[in-house]
Write a protein that holds these residues in place. Structure first.
Motif, mmCIF file in Angstrom:
data_model
loop_
_atom_site.group_PDB
_atom_site.id
_atom_site.type_symbol
_atom_site.label_atom_id
_atom_site.label_comp_id
_atom_site.label_asym_id
_atom_site.label_seq_id
_atom_site.Cartn_x
_atom_site.Cartn_y
_atom_site.Cartn_z
ATOM 1 N N THR A 12 -27.428 49.279 118.824
ATOM 2 C CA THR A 12 -27.259 48.667 120.135
ATOM 3 C C THR A 12 -25.777 48.514 120.455
ATOM 4 N N PHE A 13 -25.390 49.046 121.597
ATOM 5 C CA PHE A 13 -24.023 48.951 122.084
ATOM 6 C C PHE A 13 -24.002 48.019 123.289
ATOM 7 N N GLU A 14 -22.935 47.231 123.397
ATOM 8 C CA GLU A 14 -22.763 46.322 124.525
ATOM 9 C C GLU A 14 -21.594 46.798 125.377
ATOM 10 N N TYR A 15 -21.795 46.787 126.698
ATOM 11 C CA TYR A 15 -20.747 47.219 127.619
ATOM 12 C C TYR A 15 -19.775 46.083 127.890
ATOM 13 N N GLY A 16 -18.513 46.425 128.007
ATOM 14 C CA GLY A 16 -17.496 45.456 128.396
ATOM 15 C C GLY A 16 -16.374 46.157 129.133
ATOM 16 N N GLU A 17 -15.546 45.387 129.792
ATOM 17 C CA GLU A 17 -14.367 45.967 130.416
ATOM 18 C C GLU A 17 -13.309 44.890 130.575
ATOM 19 N N ASN A 18 -12.067 45.359 130.686
ATOM 20 C CA ASN A 18 -10.957 44.461 130.974
ATOM 21 C C ASN A 18 -10.083 45.124 132.036
ATOM 22 N N GLU A 19 -8.851 44.673 132.176
ATOM 23 C CA GLU A 19 -8.002 45.179 133.245
ATOM 24 C C GLU A 19 -7.702 46.667 133.099
ATOM 25 N N THR A 20 -7.714 47.175 131.862
ATOM 26 C CA THR A 20 -7.230 48.535 131.633
ATOM 27 C C THR A 20 -8.283 49.525 131.165
ATOM 28 N N GLN A 21 -9.431 49.039 130.660
ATOM 29 C CA GLN A 21 -10.389 49.986 130.085
ATOM 30 C C GLN A 21 -11.820 49.492 130.186
ATOM 31 N N ARG A 22 -12.725 50.467 130.144
ATOM 32 C CA ARG A 22 -14.158 50.207 129.996
ATOM 33 C C ARG A 22 -14.530 50.608 128.579
ATOM 34 N N TYR A 23 -15.505 49.934 128.006
ATOM 35 C CA TYR A 23 -15.863 50.290 126.634
ATOM 36 C C TYR A 23 -17.291 49.867 126.320
ATOM 37 N N TRP A 24 -17.886 50.618 125.387
ATOM 38 C CA TRP A 24 -19.156 50.253 124.764
ATOM 39 C C TRP A 24 -18.828 49.944 123.316
ATOM 40 N N GLU A 25 -19.333 48.848 122.772
ATOM 41 C CA GLU A 25 -18.988 48.503 121.396
ATOM 42 C C GLU A 25 -20.207 48.081 120.598
ATOM 43 N N HIS A 26 -20.121 48.335 119.294
ATOM 44 C CA HIS A 26 -21.107 47.866 118.331
ATOM 45 C C HIS A 26 -20.322 47.202 117.212
ATOM 46 N N VAL A 27 -20.634 45.944 116.933
ATOM 47 C CA VAL A 27 -19.870 45.163 115.966
ATOM 48 C C VAL A 27 -20.728 44.887 114.736
#
Length: 101
Positions: A12-27
Motif C-alpha cells: 500500500t502506497f500513500e499519496y502526498g505532496e508538498n511545495e516542490t513535489q508529488r510522491y507516493w510512499e510506502h514506509v
C-alpha cells in the motif's frame, strides 16, 4: 487534503505532496520507498529508497517526452508504459525481490 492510497501487489502506497513535489510512499520500520515527481518536471519520475538514517538510494529514474518516449533512463529496469500504476508495480516488485533484502 484528500488522502489517497493505492495497493499494488499487496503493497500500500500513500499519496502526498508538498511545495516542490508529488510522491507516493510506502514506509516500513527500516526503509521508506518513494515514487517522486517534481512539480516543475511533470514528465520526470524517480524511484528512491531511504534507509532509517535518511540516506538516499536512487533505484530508477526516467525522463519522458511529450509522446511518452523515454529520453533519459537509469538502466535498472526497462519501461514501456509509464503510468503511476506501472511505476508503483515496478517499485512493489523491487520491494518483494531479493535485491531489496
Amino acid at each position: 487534503m484528500i488522502v489517497q492510497f493505492k495497493t499494488i501487489k499487496g503493497v500500500t502506497f500513500e499519496y502526498g505532496e508538498n511545495e516542490t513535489q508529488r510522491y507516493w510512499e510506502h514506509v516500513t520500520n527500516e526503509k521508506t520507498y518513494l515514487l517522486l515527481q517534481p512539480k516543475l518536471m511533470p514528465t520526470y519520475w524517480a524511484i528512491i529508497q531511504l534507509d532509517s538514517n535518511g540516506n538516499c538510494k536512487p533505484l530508477n529514474c526516467a525522463v519522458v517526452d511529450q509522446d511518452g518516449n523515454i529520453i533519459q533512463q537509469d538502466p535498472l529496469y526497462n519501461h514501456h508504459e509509464l503510468t503511476v500504476e506501472t511505476w508503483l508495480e515496478i517499485l512493489a516488485n523491487y520491494m518483494q525481490s531479493t535485491a531489496c533484502n
